[in-house]
Scaffold this motif. Structure first.
Motif, PDB file in Angstrom:
ATOM      1  N   PHE A 167       0.626  -1.027  -0.101  1.00 11.98           N
ATOM      2  CA  PHE A 167       0.029   0.276   0.086  1.00 11.98           C
ATOM      3  C   PHE A 167       0.443   0.926   0.416  1.00 11.98           C
ATOM      4  N   THR A 168       0.791   2.216  -0.840  1.00 11.07           N
ATOM      5  CA  THR A 168       1.170   3.321  -0.497  1.00 11.07           C
ATOM      6  C   THR A 168       0.402   4.142  -0.364  1.00 11.07           C
ATOM      7  N   CYS A 169       0.448   5.718   0.352  1.00 11.42           N
ATOM      8  CA  CYS A 169      -0.698   6.189   0.727  1.00 11.42           C
ATOM      9  C   CYS A 169       0.342   7.647   0.338  1.00 11.42           C
ATOM     10  N   CYS A 170       0.119   9.121  -0.202  1.00 12.75           N
ATOM     11  CA  CYS A 170       0.320  10.305   0.043  1.00 12.75           C
ATOM     12  C   CYS A 170      -0.544  10.800   1.193  1.00 12.75           C
ATOM     13  N   VAL A 171       0.313  11.834   1.707  1.00  5.54           N
ATOM     14  CA  VAL A 171      -0.877  12.570   3.071  1.00  5.54           C
ATOM     15  C   VAL A 171      -0.806  13.864   2.762  1.00  5.54           C
ATOM     16  N   GLY A 172      -1.692  14.262   2.356  1.00  5.98           N
ATOM     17  CA  GLY A 172      -3.075  16.093   1.904  1.00  5.98           C
ATOM     18  C   GLY A 172      -2.725  15.572   0.758  1.00  5.98           C
ATOM     19  N   ARG A 173      -3.749  16.381  -0.045  1.00  6.60           N
ATOM     20  CA  ARG A 173      -4.530  16.600  -1.492  1.00  6.60           C
ATOM     21  C   ARG A 173      -3.163  17.477  -2.206  1.00  6.60           C
ATOM     22  N   GLN A 174      -3.505  16.302  -3.037  1.00  6.59           N
ATOM     23  CA  GLN A 174      -1.872  16.951  -3.619  1.00  6.59           C
ATOM     24  C   GLN A 174      -1.120  15.728  -5.455  1.00  6.59           C
ATOM     25  N   PRO A 175      -0.978  16.072  -6.165  1.00  4.98           N
ATOM     26  CA  PRO A 175      -0.541  14.653  -7.139  1.00  4.98           C
ATOM     27  C   PRO A 175       0.506  14.224  -6.733  1.00  4.98           C
ATOM     28  N   SER A 176       0.065  12.741  -6.919  1.00  2.00           N
ATOM     29  CA  SER A 176       0.731  11.612  -6.456  1.00  2.00           C
ATOM     30  C   SER A 176       0.801  10.746  -7.771  1.00  2.00           C
ATOM     31  N   VAL A 177       2.010   9.658  -6.712  1.00  3.71           N
ATOM     32  CA  VAL A 177       1.993   8.406  -8.005  1.00  3.71           C
ATOM     33  C   VAL A 177       1.181   6.962  -6.776  1.00  3.71           C
ATOM     34  N   ALA A 178       0.722   7.644  -5.437  1.00  4.67           N
ATOM     35  CA  ALA A 178       0.311   6.328  -4.430  1.00  4.67           C
ATOM     36  C   ALA A 178      -1.256   6.585  -4.978  1.00  4.67           C
ATOM     37  N   ASN A 179      -0.838   5.506  -4.399  1.00  2.00           N
ATOM     38  CA  ASN A 179      -2.876   4.787  -5.225  1.00  2.00           C
ATOM     39  C   ASN A 179      -3.286   5.141  -3.912  1.00  2.00           C
ATOM     40  N   TYR A 180      -3.396   5.420  -2.481  1.00  2.00           N
ATOM     41  CA  TYR A 180      -4.761   6.020  -1.901  1.00  2.00           C
ATOM     42  C   TYR A 180      -4.061   7.400  -0.978  1.00  2.00           C
TER      43      TYR A 180
END
Length: 221
Positions: A167-180
């Protein structure tokens, strides 16, 4: 446990004062970068330079006027690229900073090193990557690549196939390659607390909790 974007790290059980390093570096570029960053500090009220790390120097503007700080940050990034083009460095512009970092020192490189280490000791069947900045993208990419290459693996203790949970997850509203995506640090705390309770309930140290039910917001940016 790792620091400075993965430059130094320590394994579980290591002596308190022992830190391993992944590579030797040449800091001949630091004086050039620091000189330019200090010029921008003098003309940008509230900005400052962090030069205490071995592998990087960073110019911060989170205390400045956001619009002016962003403008200065972009200009500094361009100047650094021109002046350091012949050095083995990478120049990163984050939310409120510009960082010059030695090439090859990344969180992704450290994660790849850790996964390879444990693959020779029974393997990795659960990976959770959390990050809140553009500097975390290479870490997400390494984790995703590991999942593609090893969706199932043999568990040495039982010789049975076990699905690799990643599982990959970015924190905060932003463009990201993370899945969640989680919106704030409080949600990260809730997630980690839930994982701890799940592990405790199962009575073992490797949680196979279905995180897809925990992450309610797939990353669609």
């Amino acid at each position: 446990l790792a620091a400075e974007d993965g430059y130094c790290y320590k394994w579980p059980g290591s002596p308190v004062g022992r830190w391993d390093i992944k590579m030797e570096i040449d800091n001949g570029w630091k004086d050039v970068a620091l000189g330019l960053m200090r010029q921008y500090t003098e003309r940008t009220n509230g900005s400052y330079v962090d030069d205490e790390k071995t592998t990087s120097v960073t110019w911060h503007w989170e205390r400045c006027n956001p619009d002016f700080g962003t403008l200065q940050g972009k200009e500094l990034q361009n100047h650094l690229k021109e002046m350091l083009s012949h050095f083995p460095v990478r120049i990163i512009k984050g939310k409120t900073y510009v960082r010059v970092r030695h090439e090859g020192v990344t969180k992704g490189a450290l994660v790849e090193h850790v996964i390879k280490h444990y693959n020779t000791r029974g393997g990795v069947d659960f990976v959770l990557g959390l990050g809140d900045d553009v500097a975390d993208c290479d870490m997400f990419e390494v984790i995703a690549a590991y999942h593609r290459d090893a969706q199932y693996r043999v568990v040495s203790s039982s010789e049975t196939m076990k699905e690799v949970k990643v599982f990959t997850c970015c924190v905060g509203r932003q463009p990201s390659v993370a899945n969640y995506c989680l919106y704030c640090a409080e949600e990260v705390f809730e997630l980690m607390s839930g994982l701890y309770l799940q592990i405790k309930r199962q009575g073992r140290y490797h949680s196979m909790v279905e995180l897809g039910t925990v992450f309610s917001r797939p990353q669609s940016i």
